[in-house]
Motif scaffolding. Structure first.
Motif, PDB file in Angstrom:
ATOM      1  N   MET A   1       0.831  -1.144  -0.013  1.00 20.02           N
ATOM      2  CA  MET A   1      -0.034   0.120   0.042  1.00 20.02           C
ATOM      3  C   MET A   1       0.920   1.101   0.018  1.00 20.02           C
ATOM      4  O   MET A   1       2.037   1.282   0.500  1.00 20.02           O
ATOM      5  N   PRO A   2       0.449   2.551  -0.551  1.00 17.60           N
ATOM      6  CA  PRO A   2       1.268   3.528  -0.656  1.00 17.60           C
ATOM      7  C   PRO A   2       1.642   4.093   0.667  1.00 17.60           C
ATOM      8  O   PRO A   2       2.752   4.629   0.963  1.00 17.60           O
ATOM      9  N   TYR A   3       0.853   3.840   1.917  1.00 18.92           N
ATOM     10  CA  TYR A   3       1.219   4.422   3.083  1.00 18.92           C
ATOM     11  C   TYR A   3       2.441   3.529   3.714  1.00 18.92           C
ATOM     12  O   TYR A   3       3.086   4.104   4.408  1.00 18.92           O
ATOM     13  N   GLN A   4       2.259   2.181   3.234  1.00 17.21           N
ATOM     14  CA  GLN A   4       3.583   1.459   3.580  1.00 17.21           C
ATOM     15  C   GLN A   4       4.870   1.823   3.030  1.00 17.21           C
ATOM     16  O   GLN A   4       5.993   1.856   3.750  1.00 17.21           O
ATOM     17  N   VAL A   5       4.786   2.508   1.731  1.00 15.77           N
ATOM     18  CA  VAL A   5       5.970   2.918   1.125  1.00 15.77           C
ATOM     19  C   VAL A   5       6.460   4.079   1.533  1.00 15.77           C
ATOM     20  O   VAL A   5       7.553   4.351   1.951  1.00 15.77           O
ATOM     21  N   ARG A   6       5.301   5.075   1.927  1.00 11.58           N
ATOM     22  CA  ARG A   6       5.817   6.115   2.923  1.00 11.58           C
ATOM     23  C   ARG A   6       6.356   5.978   4.189  1.00 11.58           C
ATOM     24  O   ARG A   6       7.451   6.555   4.453  1.00 11.58           O
ATOM     25  N   GLU A   7       5.984   4.977   4.639  1.00 11.82           N
ATOM     26  CA  GLU A   7       6.640   4.501   6.206  1.00 11.82           C
ATOM     27  C   GLU A   7       7.736   4.404   6.116  1.00 11.82           C
ATOM     28  O   GLU A   7       8.791   4.698   6.710  1.00 11.82           O
ATOM     29  N   VAL A   8       8.333   3.345   5.189  1.00 16.29           N
ATOM     30  CA  VAL A   8       9.655   2.978   5.085  1.00 16.29           C
ATOM     31  C   VAL A   8      10.587   4.142   4.341  1.00 16.29           C
ATOM     32  O   VAL A   8      11.798   4.171   4.864  1.00 16.29           O
ATOM     33  N   THR A   9      10.180   4.880   3.515  1.00 12.80           N
ATOM     34  CA  THR A   9      10.782   5.964   3.014  1.00 12.80           C
ATOM     35  C   THR A   9      11.016   7.031   3.798  1.00 12.80           C
ATOM     36  O   THR A   9      12.293   7.447   4.099  1.00 12.80           O
ATOM     37  N   PHE A  10      10.233   7.119   4.878  1.00 14.97           N
ATOM     38  CA  PHE A  10      10.521   8.099   6.047  1.00 14.97           C
ATOM     39  C   PHE A  10      11.512   7.567   6.828  1.00 14.97           C
ATOM     40  O   PHE A  10      12.424   8.284   7.457  1.00 14.97           O
ATOM     41  N   ALA A  11      11.474   6.332   7.119  1.00 13.41           N
ATOM     42  CA  ALA A  11      12.350   5.569   7.992  1.00 13.41           C
ATOM     43  C   ALA A  11      13.897   5.701   7.398  1.00 13.41           C
ATOM     44  O   ALA A  11      14.769   5.689   8.188  1.00 13.41           O
ATOM     45  N   SER A  12      13.802   5.763   6.068  1.00 10.65           N
ATOM     46  CA  SER A  12      15.403   5.834   5.393  1.00 10.65           C
ATOM     47  C   SER A  12      15.970   7.117   5.869  1.00 10.65           C
ATOM     48  O   SER A  12      17.357   7.317   5.685  1.00 10.65           O
ATOM     49  N   GLY A  13      15.239   8.321   5.966  1.00  9.97           N
ATOM     50  CA  GLY A  13      15.730   9.414   6.396  1.00  9.97           C
ATOM     51  C   GLY A  13      15.956  10.177   5.174  1.00  9.97           C
ATOM     52  O   GLY A  13      16.672  11.614   5.223  1.00  9.97           O
ATOM     53  N   LEU A  14      15.810   9.841   3.987  1.00  7.62           N
ATOM     54  CA  LEU A  14      16.117  10.442   2.467  1.00  7.62           C
ATOM     55  C   LEU A  14      15.186  11.582   2.348  1.00  7.62           C
ATOM     56  O   LEU A  14      13.899  11.334   2.569  1.00  7.62           O
ATOM     57  N   THR A  15      15.404  12.662   1.490  1.00  4.85           N
ATOM     58  CA  THR A  15      14.646  13.664   1.273  1.00  4.85           C
ATOM     59  C   THR A  15      14.776  13.869  -0.106  1.00  4.85           C
ATOM     60  O   THR A  15      15.660  13.431  -0.974  1.00  4.85           O
ATOM     61  N   GLY A  16      13.999  14.737  -0.533  1.00  5.10           N
ATOM     62  CA  GLY A  16      14.077  15.114  -2.284  1.00  5.10           C
ATOM     63  C   GLY A  16      13.878  14.067  -3.074  1.00  5.10           C
ATOM     64  O   GLY A  16      13.346  13.022  -3.183  1.00  5.10           O
ATOM     65  N   ASP A  17      14.741  14.152  -4.229  1.00  6.66           N
ATOM     66  CA  ASP A  17      14.648  13.257  -5.081  1.00  6.66           C
ATOM     67  C   ASP A  17      15.164  11.823  -4.561  1.00  6.66           C
ATOM     68  O   ASP A  17      14.720  10.913  -5.320  1.00  6.66           O
ATOM     69  N   SER A  18      16.132  11.740  -4.016  1.00  9.23           N
ATOM     70  CA  SER A  18      16.556  10.326  -3.355  1.00  9.23           C
ATOM     71  C   SER A  18      15.465   9.578  -2.809  1.00  9.23           C
ATOM     72  O   SER A  18      15.441   8.382  -3.021  1.00  9.23           O
ATOM     73  N   ALA A  19      14.674  10.516  -1.879  1.00  2.00           N
ATOM     74  CA  ALA A  19      13.432   9.855  -1.336  1.00  2.00           C
ATOM     75  C   ALA A  19      12.652   9.216  -2.318  1.00  2.00           C
ATOM     76  O   ALA A  19      11.934   8.207  -2.078  1.00  2.00           O
ATOM     77  N   LYS A  20      12.292  10.034  -3.464  1.00  6.08           N
ATOM     78  CA  LYS A  20      11.440   9.462  -4.621  1.00  6.08           C
ATOM     79  C   LYS A  20      11.857   8.358  -5.293  1.00  6.08           C
ATOM     80  O   LYS A  20      11.104   7.311  -5.545  1.00  6.08           O
ATOM     81  N   GLN A  21      13.346   8.335  -5.373  1.00  7.31           N
ATOM     82  CA  GLN A  21      13.927   6.908  -5.845  1.00  7.31           C
ATOM     83  C   GLN A  21      13.915   5.623  -5.087  1.00  7.31           C
ATOM     84  O   GLN A  21      13.557   4.767  -5.385  1.00  7.31           O
ATOM     85  N   PHE A  22      14.061   6.106  -3.776  1.00 14.39           N
ATOM     86  CA  PHE A  22      14.059   5.078  -2.819  1.00 14.39           C
ATOM     87  C   PHE A  22      12.418   4.463  -2.803  1.00 14.39           C
ATOM     88  O   PHE A  22      12.270   3.006  -2.582  1.00 14.39           O
TER      89      PHE A  22
END
Length: 383
Positions: free
Chosen positions: A148-169
């Motif tokens: 689910m999209p919220y799960q993708v957001r949860e793990v992406t937030f945990a990565s600490g990445l921002t900007g384009d790197s977060a989108k790529q992650f």
């Protein structure tokens, strides 16, 4: 079925994940040519179906084609945890800013897919779980719903990445799960998943295990199976349509039914022994199949005795006894064999064995009694 790194990366690329350029080489000359084609700094990586290759000297970073050839000469033929290196993967270099860990696997207990993520990549995930459990994110995915999209957001937030790197992650995470689902994998792991100095997200390694039961749906993946690298006992068992997994002990195990065989492994361990394998001959096994199974189990040099555990249901005890005696005669096995028969016609089966038993065949009525006898006759250490 486990895939080599270069095979796993090809699957990842097919599903949209970014990797570094790379080529497989089977000779030092091919390694040099690959390094020339890729250019710049490259990594020469042993291709084996086991971990720990870096610690074993199976990965070398070099800066010229000549050094790549020399590194390949050192790595090819190397033994890494019992696996002989027959190929190396020549991969381009990257300026790494961050290393992470990301995987999707089957959680059989929860009956769901399990995502594991850590900001500490490049090390064994078991070490992270033990030393810094807070750095490990666990996330279950319901297979009926999917990622689910919220799960993708949860793990992406945990990565600490921002900007384009977060989108790529986030995209890499989605594509990793897409790979997992589409190939019926039991594990897809990237360690490390890196962010470069320029902000790109790349898979620097790939470990993919595909469920053998699904290979009929994936002919292209089934063709990747490396027969030469397969364990000889497991390869023979697969060809004979037997369920066999090699273990590290000395007590050979045969049974009819996966649940019964698993219980047998536990009881042998309870009796102080160490199982050498899991082997399920299946229901209705005839003498030829039992003979094949016995031959495969005892061809393992570590096996010093055999525990044959049968519950008669579809397979009647008297037929099993006849098949076992015929199999022993065909294979001429001299190792001690302990037989436990229960279920349909078990008493008749035990009578047949009692009347015709070779000196090396022993019978027991209960599973625990048979396990203790098998451990004693095999010797706990196999000596």
């Amino acid at each position: 079925m486990d895939l080599y790194e270069y095979q796993g990366k090809e699957l990842l690329r097919q599903h949209g994940l970014a990797t570094l350029p790379g080529r497989v080489a089977e000779t030092p000359e091919e390694a040099r040519e690959a390094a020339e084609e890729i250019g710049g700094t490259v990594a020469v990586k042993a291709q084996v179906l086991t971990g720990g290759r870096g610690k074993a000297g199976g990965i070398k970073v070099v800066s010229s084609p000549e050094e790549a050839q020399s590194a390949a000469e050192q790595i090819l033929g190397m033994d890494i945890k019992g696996h002989t290196v027959r190929r190396v993967y020549i991969e381009g270099g990257a300026e790494i800013a961050t290393e992470m860990y990301l995987s999707v696997l089957v959680d059989r207990e929860a009956k769901k897919s399990l995502v594991l993520f850590s900001t500490e990549g490049g090390v064994e995930i078991e070490q992270v779980a033990e030393e810094n459990p807070d750095a490990l994110v666990r996330l279950h995915i319901d297979p009926l719903v999917g990622l689910m999209p919220y799960q993708v957001r949860e793990v992406t937030f945990a990565s600490g990445l921002t900007g384009d790197s977060a989108k790529q992650f986030g995209k890499a995470f989605q594509n990793l799960y897409k790979t997992f689902e589409s190939v019926d994998a039991s594990l897809v792991e990237i360690n490390p998943l890196v962010v470069t100095e320029s902000g790109d997200v790349l898979a620097l390694d790939a470990k993919v295990t595909v469920d053998n039961s699904s290979l009929y749906r994936h002919k292209d993946i089934a063709e990747l199976h490396d027969v030469e690298a397969a364990d000889p006992q497991e390869q023979r068992a697969q060809e004979a349509d037997l369920q066999y997994v090699k273990l590290d002990g000395n007590v050979g195990i045969l049974g009819n039914g996966a649940g019964l065989v698993m219980s047998t492994l536990d009881v042998v361990a309870q009796a102080g022994g160490s199982p050498a394998n899991f082997c399920d001959v299946g229901g209705g096994a005839d003498a030829d199949k039992i003979a094949t199974a016995l031959d495969i189990v005892t061809s393992n040099e570590k096996v010093t005795g055999v525990f044959f555990n049968i519950f008669g249901g579809i397979t009647r005890g008297d037929e099993v006894a006849k098949g076992l005696l015929s199999a022993i005669e065909k294979t001429n096995i001299s190792l001690p064999i302990v037989v436990r028969l229960d279920g349909t016609n078990a008493e008749e089966g035990r009578e047949i064995l009692a009347e015709n038993t070779p000196e090396n065949v022993h019978t027991a009525e209960t599973m625990l009694e048979a396990a203790r006898m098998a451990v004693e006759l095999s010797g706990k250490g196999g000596n």
